[in-house]
Design a protein around this motif. Structure first.
Motif, short mmCIF file in Angstrom:
data_model
loop_
_atom_site.label_atom_id
_atom_site.label_comp_id
_atom_site.label_asym_id
_atom_site.label_seq_id
_atom_site.Cartn_x
_atom_site.Cartn_y
_atom_site.Cartn_z
N ASP A 1 0.89 -1.35 0.08
CA ASP A 1 -0.25 0.27 -0.24
C ASP A 1 1.31 1.06 0.31
O ASP A 1 0.68 2.85 -0.42
N ALA A 2 1.87 1.31 0.59
CA ALA A 2 2.58 2.37 0.46
C ALA A 2 3.34 3.25 -0.60
O ALA A 2 3.57 3.80 -0.80
N LYS A 3 3.81 1.80 -1.22
CA LYS A 3 4.58 2.31 -2.72
C LYS A 3 5.75 2.42 -2.42
O LYS A 3 5.41 3.73 -3.47
N LEU A 4 6.52 2.43 -1.60
CA LEU A 4 7.97 2.60 -1.40
C LEU A 4 9.02 2.31 -2.76
O LEU A 4 10.27 3.25 -2.32
N PHE A 5 8.81 1.65 -2.87
CA PHE A 5 9.45 0.46 -4.19
C PHE A 5 9.08 0.86 -5.74
O PHE A 5 8.15 -0.02 -6.14
N ALA A 6 9.69 1.52 -6.27
CA ALA A 6 9.58 2.05 -7.47
C ALA A 6 11.16 1.72 -7.95
O ALA A 6 11.62 1.88 -8.11
N LYS A 7 11.08 1.27 -9.36
CA LYS A 7 11.88 1.57 -10.49
C LYS A 7 11.78 1.89 -11.51
O LYS A 7 10.91 1.22 -12.05
N VAL B 1 7.50 0.95 -13.55
CA VAL B 1 7.33 -0.18 -11.96
C VAL B 1 7.37 -0.20 -10.63
O VAL B 1 8.43 0.31 -10.19
N ASP B 2 5.83 -0.47 -10.08
CA ASP B 2 5.87 -1.07 -8.44
C ASP B 2 6.42 -2.41 -8.28
O ASP B 2 6.05 -3.09 -8.91
N LEU B 3 7.65 -1.92 -6.92
CA LEU B 3 8.44 -3.41 -7.38
C LEU B 3 7.57 -4.22 -6.31
O LEU B 3 7.82 -5.85 -6.58
N TYR B 4 6.74 -3.65 -4.80
CA TYR B 4 6.09 -4.34 -5.19
C TYR B 4 5.23 -4.16 -5.05
O TYR B 4 3.97 -3.81 -3.51
N ALA B 5 3.96 -4.63 -5.72
CA ALA B 5 2.39 -4.54 -5.85
C ALA B 5 1.82 -5.68 -5.70
O ALA B 5 0.95 -4.80 -5.65
#
Length: 82
Positions: A41-47, A50-54
């Protein structure tokens, strides 16, 4: 050593892993599931885009042990007297 390995599916449909060392061995599945939901939900990890932990997939506690086959810890030599 115990490691908590969290697996997520990214928005690019690839599986990503988040490994945390020295975890509390008394974690319940509900606690881990809630934290995984917070991470997605936090959407902290992106490259890029691309949302890495969707999407959370699974969580596992991994235990590793080390066994010496040859050699081993060498005794520490005493310091020379001056």
């Amino acid at each position: 050593m115990k490691t908590l390995e969290l697996s997520f599916k990214g928005s690019d449909k690839r599986v990503k892993h988040l490994r945390l060392k020295y975890v509390n061995a008394d974690l319940t599945p509900g606690e881990v599931e809630a934290v995984m939901k917070q991470i997605t939900d936090a959407k902290l990890f992106a490259k890029g885009d691309v949302d890495l932990y969707a999407e959370p997939l699974r969580a596992e506690v991994v235990e590793t042990t080390k066994t010496a086959l040859v050699g081993g810890p060498q005794p520490v030599a005493p310091a020379p007297a001056v």
